[in-house]
Motif scaffolding. Structure first.
Motif, PDB file in Angstrom:
ATOM      1  N   LEU A 223       0.830  -1.212   0.000  1.00 34.06           N
ATOM      2  CA  LEU A 223       0.000   0.000   0.000  1.00 34.06           C
ATOM      3  C   LEU A 223       0.866   1.263   0.000  1.00 34.06           C
ATOM      4  O   LEU A 223       0.576   2.234  -0.694  1.00 34.06           O
ATOM      5  N   GLU A 224       1.934   1.221   0.777  1.00 34.96           N
ATOM      6  CA  GLU A 224       2.843   2.366   0.841  1.00 34.96           C
ATOM      7  C   GLU A 224       3.517   2.608  -0.516  1.00 34.96           C
ATOM      8  O   GLU A 224       3.654   3.747  -0.959  1.00 34.96           O
TER       9      GLU A 224
ATOM     10  N   LEU B  41       2.265   1.838  -3.458  1.00 33.00           N
ATOM     11  CA  LEU B  41       1.245   2.394  -4.352  1.00 33.00           C
ATOM     12  C   LEU B  41       0.939   3.848  -4.004  1.00 33.00           C
ATOM     13  O   LEU B  41       0.704   4.669  -4.894  1.00 33.00           O
ATOM     14  N   MET B  42       0.954   4.174  -2.715  1.00 33.52           N
ATOM     15  CA  MET B  42       0.716   5.548  -2.294  1.00 33.52           C
ATOM     16  C   MET B  42       1.852   6.453  -2.781  1.00 33.52           C
ATOM     17  O   MET B  42       1.617   7.534  -3.318  1.00 33.52           O
TER      18      MET B  42
ATOM     19  N   GLU C  16      -0.564   6.493  -7.066  1.00 29.62           N
ATOM     20  CA  GLU C  16      -1.738   5.835  -7.636  1.00 29.62           C
ATOM     21  C   GLU C  16      -2.967   6.483  -7.006  1.00 29.62           C
ATOM     22  O   GLU C  16      -3.059   6.580  -5.783  1.00 29.62           O
TER      23      GLU C  16
ATOM     24  N   GLU D 184      -6.053   5.761  -6.235  1.00 31.96           N
ATOM     25  CA  GLU D 184      -6.848   5.072  -5.209  1.00 31.96           C
ATOM     26  C   GLU D 184      -6.119   4.954  -3.870  1.00 31.96           C
ATOM     27  O   GLU D 184      -6.721   4.609  -2.868  1.00 31.96           O
ATOM     28  N   PHE D 185      -4.805   5.233  -3.864  1.00 33.12           N
ATOM     29  CA  PHE D 185      -4.001   4.994  -2.664  1.00 33.12           C
ATOM     30  C   PHE D 185      -3.357   6.252  -2.104  1.00 33.12           C
ATOM     31  O   PHE D 185      -2.571   6.175  -1.172  1.00 33.12           O
TER      32      PHE D 185
ATOM     33  N   ALA E 191      -3.800   6.643   1.741  1.00 30.58           N
ATOM     34  CA  ALA E 191      -3.710   5.347   2.414  1.00 30.58           C
ATOM     35  C   ALA E 191      -2.880   5.380   3.693  1.00 30.58           C
ATOM     36  O   ALA E 191      -2.742   4.358   4.367  1.00 30.58           O
TER      37      ALA E 191
END
Length: 176
Positions: free
Chosen positions: A40-41, A43-44, A48, A50-51, A54
């Motif tokens: 998640l990190e 992607l953040m 991205e 959506e993230f 996050a």
């Protein structure tokens, strides 16, 4: 985008058809693991869409993973938070328990209701009570004046013992 990045946990049929296995601890533990927080990190930080926001869920996952590992130590050779509790590492596990229980007790819902005052407080309260109980028991057993324990495997303190017993009985077909 080729970053040479490989997700550690492989998706299986169990993960996709999770509705039948909602109470499966191993699937939940994989979902709330540091490898998921790392993904998640990544992607953040890659921006991205959506993230982008996050950070809160990443922080939540890291605290839950840390506490779960500390409360589920089962191997004398493990490292980090999966390591058994020893008196020499007291400052580390005491600090981890304090940090995680403070985080959980300050957690709020989307509506800004403190989680410990919400009707769904059981998970947070249960984790806090378990962590405090393990802390107190470890302090007692590791520092008792006569025959102090040299270490504690916290896995032995969990309710998983009943779950394991029933799995053992089912596996050996005792009930035929």
């Amino acid at each position: 985008m080729d970053e040479g990045f490989r997700f550690g946990n492989k998706l299986s049929k169990k993960h996709i058809e999770y509705k039948r296995l909602k109470m499966n601890v191993s699937i939940a533990a994989q979902t709330l693991s540091s490898s998921v927080a790392d993904a998640l990190e990544f992607l953040m930080q890659a921006k991205e869409p959506e993230f982008i926001e996050a950070a809160g869920i990443i922080r939540f996952i890291r605290y839950i993973d840390k506490l779960f590992n500390l409360l589920n130590s089962r191997n004398l050779n493990a490292k980090g938070f999966k390591k058994h509790l020893k008196s020499i590492d007291r400052a580390i596990w005491m600090n981890t328990i304090a940090e995680c229980t403070i985080y959980l007790s300050r957690l709020k819902t989307v509506e800004a209701t403190p989680i410990l005052k919400h009707r769904r407080k059981t998970f947070a309260l249960g984790l806090i009570m378990t962590a405090v109980g393990v802390r107190d028991l470890a302090n007692h057993l590791l520092y008792r004046p006569v025959d102090p324990f040299s270490f504690i495997l916290t896995y032995k303190l969990s309710q998983d013992a009943l779950e394991l017993l029933f799995a053992y009985i089912r596996g050996n077909n005792w009930l035929q």
